[in-house]
Structure formats: structure tokens, C-alpha cells
Design a protein around this motif. Structure first.
Motif, PDB file in Angstrom:
ATOM      1  N   MET A   1      27.619   4.179 -23.354  1.00 56.18           N
ATOM      2  CA  MET A   1      28.811   3.387 -23.048  1.00 56.18           C
ATOM      3  C   MET A   1      28.734   2.006 -23.684  1.00 56.18           C
ATOM      4  O   MET A   1      27.660   1.452 -23.899  1.00 56.18           O
ATOM      5  N   SER A   2      29.895   1.447 -23.940  1.00 53.71           N
ATOM      6  CA  SER A   2      29.982   0.081 -24.451  1.00 53.71           C
ATOM      7  C   SER A   2      29.788  -0.891 -23.283  1.00 53.71           C
ATOM      8  O   SER A   2      29.933  -0.511 -22.113  1.00 53.71           O
ATOM      9  N   PRO A   3      29.474  -2.158 -23.567  1.00 53.12           N
ATOM     10  CA  PRO A   3      29.352  -3.151 -22.496  1.00 53.12           C
ATOM     11  C   PRO A   3      30.599  -3.224 -21.613  1.00 53.12           C
ATOM     12  O   PRO A   3      30.492  -3.348 -20.388  1.00 53.12           O
ATOM     13  N   ALA A   4      31.767  -3.140 -22.205  1.00 57.53           N
ATOM     14  CA  ALA A   4      33.005  -3.196 -21.417  1.00 57.53           C
ATOM     15  C   ALA A   4      33.101  -1.992 -20.480  1.00 57.53           C
ATOM     16  O   ALA A   4      33.490  -2.123 -19.303  1.00 57.53           O
ATOM     17  N   GLN A   5      32.739  -0.819 -20.986  1.00 55.80           N
ATOM     18  CA  GLN A   5      32.762   0.388 -20.161  1.00 55.80           C
ATOM     19  C   GLN A   5      31.735   0.302 -19.022  1.00 55.80           C
ATOM     20  O   GLN A   5      31.998   0.751 -17.910  1.00 55.80           O
ATOM     21  N   LEU A   6      30.587  -0.287 -19.309  1.00 58.91           N
ATOM     22  CA  LEU A   6      29.541  -0.426 -18.291  1.00 58.91           C
ATOM     23  C   LEU A   6      29.980  -1.374 -17.183  1.00 58.91           C
ATOM     24  O   LEU A   6      29.720  -1.124 -16.001  1.00 58.91           O
ATOM     25  N   HIS A   7      30.624  -2.463 -17.540  1.00 58.13           N
ATOM     26  CA  HIS A   7      31.134  -3.395 -16.525  1.00 58.13           C
ATOM     27  C   HIS A   7      32.171  -2.704 -15.640  1.00 58.13           C
ATOM     28  O   HIS A   7      32.186  -2.883 -14.412  1.00 58.13           O
ATOM     29  N   GLU A   8      33.041  -1.907 -16.260  1.00 55.00           N
ATOM     30  CA  GLU A   8      34.056  -1.182 -15.494  1.00 55.00           C
ATOM     31  C   GLU A   8      33.410  -0.150 -14.574  1.00 55.00           C
ATOM     32  O   GLU A   8      33.805   0.005 -13.414  1.00 55.00           O
ATOM     33  N   LEU A   9      32.387   0.551 -15.081  1.00 55.97           N
ATOM     34  CA  LEU A   9      31.683   1.546 -14.275  1.00 55.97           C
ATOM     35  C   LEU A   9      31.010   0.890 -13.078  1.00 55.97           C
ATOM     36  O   LEU A   9      31.074   1.405 -11.952  1.00 55.97           O
ATOM     37  N   LEU A  10      30.364  -0.255 -13.311  1.00 58.08           N
ATOM     38  CA  LEU A  10      29.698  -0.964 -12.230  1.00 58.08           C
ATOM     39  C   LEU A  10      30.680  -1.329 -11.125  1.00 58.08           C
ATOM     40  O   LEU A  10      30.399  -1.143  -9.934  1.00 58.08           O
ATOM     41  N   SER A  11      31.850  -1.816 -11.496  1.00 62.25           N
ATOM     42  CA  SER A  11      32.869  -2.195 -10.512  1.00 62.25           C
ATOM     43  C   SER A  11      33.363  -0.981  -9.735  1.00 62.25           C
ATOM     44  O   SER A  11      33.667  -1.080  -8.537  1.00 62.25           O
ATOM     45  N   THR A  12      33.413   0.170 -10.393  1.00 66.38           N
ATOM     46  CA  THR A  12      33.901   1.390  -9.742  1.00 66.38           C
ATOM     47  C   THR A  12      32.889   1.953  -8.762  1.00 66.38           C
ATOM     48  O   THR A  12      33.246   2.451  -7.679  1.00 66.38           O
ATOM     49  N   ILE A  13      31.602   1.852  -9.101  1.00 68.03           N
ATOM     50  CA  ILE A  13      30.548   2.464  -8.284  1.00 68.03           C
ATOM     51  C   ILE A  13      30.138   1.596  -7.094  1.00 68.03           C
ATOM     52  O   ILE A  13      29.785   2.122  -6.026  1.00 68.03           O
ATOM     53  N   LEU A  14      30.191   0.277  -7.245  1.00 66.40           N
ATOM     54  CA  LEU A  14      29.665  -0.623  -6.211  1.00 66.40           C
ATOM     55  C   LEU A  14      30.203  -0.364  -4.793  1.00 66.40           C
ATOM     56  O   LEU A  14      29.452  -0.483  -3.825  1.00 66.40           O
ATOM     57  N   PRO A  15      31.490  -0.015  -4.620  1.00 63.57           N
ATOM     58  CA  PRO A  15      31.970   0.228  -3.249  1.00 63.57           C
ATOM     59  C   PRO A  15      31.267   1.389  -2.532  1.00 63.57           C
ATOM     60  O   PRO A  15      31.352   1.493  -1.307  1.00 63.57           O
ATOM     61  N   TYR A  16      30.572   2.245  -3.288  1.00 61.90           N
ATOM     62  CA  TYR A  16      29.952   3.416  -2.679  1.00 61.90           C
ATOM     63  C   TYR A  16      28.470   3.211  -2.357  1.00 61.90           C
ATOM     64  O   TYR A  16      27.810   4.143  -1.899  1.00 61.90           O
ATOM     65  N   VAL A  17      27.950   2.021  -2.599  1.00 58.71           N
ATOM     66  CA  VAL A  17      26.540   1.763  -2.320  1.00 58.71           C
ATOM     67  C   VAL A  17      26.416   0.565  -1.387  1.00 58.71           C
ATOM     68  O   VAL A  17      27.329  -0.258  -1.262  1.00 58.71           O
ATOM     69  N   THR A  18      25.250   0.477  -0.736  1.00 60.95           N
ATOM     70  CA  THR A  18      24.904  -0.681   0.082  1.00 60.95           C
ATOM     71  C   THR A  18      23.708  -1.366  -0.561  1.00 60.95           C
ATOM     72  O   THR A  18      22.749  -0.706  -0.955  1.00 60.95           O
ATOM     73  N   THR A  19      23.764  -2.685  -0.665  1.00 56.70           N
ATOM     74  CA  THR A  19      22.670  -3.406  -1.296  1.00 56.70           C
ATOM     75  C   THR A  19      22.532  -4.790  -0.670  1.00 56.70           C
ATOM     76  O   THR A  19      23.483  -5.310  -0.073  1.00 56.70           O
ATOM     77  N   ASP A  20      21.335  -5.371  -0.801  1.00 51.70           N
ATOM     78  CA  ASP A  20      21.116  -6.740  -0.329  1.00 51.70           C
ATOM     79  C   ASP A  20      21.305  -7.752  -1.454  1.00 51.70           C
ATOM     80  O   ASP A  20      21.050  -8.947  -1.278  1.00 51.70           O
ATOM     81  N   MET A  21      21.758  -7.300  -2.620  1.00 50.58           N
ATOM     82  CA  MET A  21      22.078  -8.211  -3.722  1.00 50.58           C
ATOM     83  C   MET A  21      23.425  -8.879  -3.463  1.00 50.58           C
ATOM     84  O   MET A  21      24.380  -8.219  -3.030  1.00 50.58           O
ATOM     85  N   THR A  22      23.509 -10.164  -3.705  1.00 52.39           N
ATOM     86  CA  THR A  22      24.784 -10.858  -3.582  1.00 52.39           C
ATOM     87  C   THR A  22      25.638 -10.562  -4.811  1.00 52.39           C
ATOM     88  O   THR A  22      25.142 -10.079  -5.838  1.00 52.39           O
ATOM     89  N   ASN A  23      26.915 -10.875  -4.723  1.00 53.10           N
ATOM     90  CA  ASN A  23      27.801 -10.674  -5.876  1.00 53.10           C
ATOM     91  C   ASN A  23      27.339 -11.498  -7.073  1.00 53.10           C
ATOM     92  O   ASN A  23      27.413 -11.044  -8.219  1.00 53.10           O
ATOM     93  N   ASP A  24      26.868 -12.723  -6.805  1.00 54.63           N
ATOM     94  CA  ASP A  24      26.380 -13.572  -7.899  1.00 54.63           C
ATOM     95  C   ASP A  24      25.150 -12.958  -8.556  1.00 54.63           C
ATOM     96  O   ASP A  24      25.000 -13.010  -9.784  1.00 54.63           O
ATOM     97  N   GLU A  25      24.244 -12.377  -7.748  1.00 51.47           N
ATOM     98  CA  GLU A  25      23.039 -11.749  -8.303  1.00 51.47           C
ATOM     99  C   GLU A  25      23.399 -10.510  -9.116  1.00 51.47           C
ATOM    100  O   GLU A  25      22.824 -10.263 -10.185  1.00 51.47           O
ATOM    101  N   ILE A  26      24.339  -9.715  -8.615  1.00 55.43           N
ATOM    102  CA  ILE A  26      24.777  -8.530  -9.356  1.00 55.43           C
ATOM    103  C   ILE A  26      25.348  -8.934 -10.711  1.00 55.43           C
ATOM    104  O   ILE A  26      25.030  -8.346 -11.748  1.00 55.43           O
TER     105      ILE A  26
END
Length: 270
Positions: free
Chosen positions: A190-215
Motif C-alpha cells: 500500500m501507498s502511505p496515503a492508503q496506509l493512513h486510510e487503513l489505520l483510520s478504518t481499523i482503529l475503531p475495532y481495537v482497544t489500546t493504551d496509545m493516545t491519539n497523539d502517540e498513534i
């Protein structure tokens, strides 16, 4: 084996190394009030200096000293009991004292989240043995599978990742890494743009202790080098470094894995 009691003995505590514990629960609809067993525990180690990403599975039945937590002494139990009793915080403490690993963050997913991510990624491609084909076909007759490289849909991928009936938990951890490696193969294309979009799509389905700024910080740092990272796979305990034991009774057996902790700590350090 002696436990790790000094933080100076922690493994890979370097600025160039990021350790994220990937946690898979065996329930649907998880919450802080209801936690499942962590049948999937994979340490994702990203080394930005050596350009490697390493997935190390920890077998669920390793018999370990559980940390004292929430004003209670928990004694010895299987590794996957930590999350049930005290969530990711207790699992982190257990990893520190038994393996010398201090995860920087955790990312947790339950069965619903796993299904959603596999669906978003369009399934996975893995190589199947005859036994695996037989088991998967018995559970999901269609679409038909064959020995060799196959494309698994979401339902088949979950059954594959949880499968241990035909050969045990060591091979199940390998199947889980196979799924991750397949997803990594798609991500690396994937291109960087596609990866950023994928990350935004997947994040709602996971739980993490990372803050939005850290992500955001790590995404900006790691996404450009995804294609360069060499993928490595390991398992704890390694072959030849453990024995099977019964920590229950003859009437009520409790089958566990007794690992040579010091040897496995050395392998983790390497």
C-alpha cells in the motif's frame, strides 16, 4: 528460574525499539467488566535501526508466577489468566517479571474486532496442509479449499487462527503468525496515503493504551518504512526449552507448559 526484579535487566529498552503487545481475547463484545482469556499474545517488536519487525508468540499455557495485583496474591497460573484477573496492566507486569519484557503499549482485539479487520483487509492468503483443509472444510464447506496456497474469507480465517485440535497450541501460534504475515504482505503493497486510510478504518475495532497523539507520531515515523522492514517470527517457549506438566490432580488435571525462563529470556534478548 529466578524472576526479573531489576528494571536494568529489561530486554530491548532502547529508543530505536518499540514493543507492542498484541492481545486477542476469546470472547465477543469485550469490556472492562468482562474479559476473556488471551489465547493470542504476540509481542510485536519494531526495530527502526535494524529495519526489522518481529512477531513473537507467547503460548497461553506457560506456567508463570502471576504478579500481586489489586491487593491480592495470585500465585502461579497459566500466562493467559493474567488478562482475566487484571487486564493488560497485570499482563504487562507478568511479562516484566517472568520474561524481562516491558511492553511499551498494548493493542487488544476480541473476536468481533478480528472479524472486522479481516473483512476490511479482504481475507487472508495462507498455505494449508491436508489436515487443515479437512478441518476447515468440515466447519465451512464453501467456498472449497485445497492443499497449498488458499484465500480464506473472514469465517475461515477465524477458524484457522484458533485451530489447535489437529496438532496442538504450538502450531496454533504459528497459524496466528501466518495470518499476521499475510496481512503484512498486503500492507507492504500500500501507498502511505492508503496506509493512513487503513489505520483510520481499523482503529475503531481495537482497544489500546496509545493516545491519539502517540498513534499519529508512530504512524508518521513507521509508515514510510513499512516496505523496508524485514519480518521475523518466533515463539516462546522455543522448541527444546520446555516440558509439559500437570499442576492439578489426577482427577482434575491442569496441563501446563513449564518453560526454562532464563534460556527463553536469552533468546528474546538475541
Amino acid at each position: 528460574d529466578p524472576l526479573v526484579t531489576d528494571e536494568s535487566e529489561y530486554i530491548a529498552d532502547e529508543d530505536t525499539i518499540l514493543n507492542i503487545m498484541l492481545i486477542g481475547q476469546d470472547i465477543r463484545g469485550s469490556s472492562t467488566e468482562r474479559r476473556g482469556r488471551t489465547d493470542t499474545m504476540i509481542l510485536c517488536t519494531i526495530d527502526t535501526e535494524r529495519k526489522t519487525i518481529t512477531f513473537t508468540s507467547f503460548m497461553r499455557d506457560i506456567y508463570v508466577k502471576l504478579p500481586d495485583f489489586n491487593d491480592k496474591e495470585w500465585g502461579y497460573n497459566r500466562l493467559n489468566a493474567n488478562y482475566v484477573f487484571g487486564g493488560a496492566e497485570m499482563l504487562d507486569l507478568c511479562m516484566q517479571m517472568n520474561f524481562g519484557i516491558d511492553p511499551d503499549y498494548f493493542v487488544e482485539v476480541d473476536l468481533d474486532g478480528f472479524d472486522a479487520i479481516i473483512d476490511i483487509m479482504g481475507g487472508v492468503d495462507v498455505e494449508l496442509t491436508a489436515k487443515e483443509v479437512g478441518y476447515l472444510t468440515h466447519c465451512v464447506p464453501r467456498p472449497r479449499l485445497k492443499v497449498g496456497m488458499c484465500h480464506l474469507n473472514t469465517q475461515q480465517a477465524q477458524i484457522y487462527a484458533r485451530l489447535r485440535e489437529i496438532d496442538g497450541d504450538a502450531m496454533r501460534t504459528q497459524r496466528q503468525r501466518n495470518v499476521i504475515n499475510s496481512l503484512m504482505g498486503k500492507i507492504r503493497q500500500m501507498s502511505p496515503a492508503q496506509l493512513h486510510e487503513l489505520l483510520s478504518t481499523i482503529l475503531p475495532y481495537v482497544t489500546t493504551d496509545m493516545t491519539n497523539d502517540e498513534i499519529t507520531k508512530y504512524a508518521l515515523k513507521l509508515i514510510p518504512m513499512i516496505g523496508e522492514l524485514k519480518i521475523q517470527n518466533h515463539r516462546v517457549p522455543a522448541d527444546g526449552t520446555y516440558r509439559l506438566a500437570n499442576k492439578g490432580t489426577a482427577e482434575k488435571p491442569k496441563s501446563v507448559i513449564v518453560a526454562d525462563l532464563e534460556t527463553n529470556r536469552q533468546l528474546l534478548r538475541q
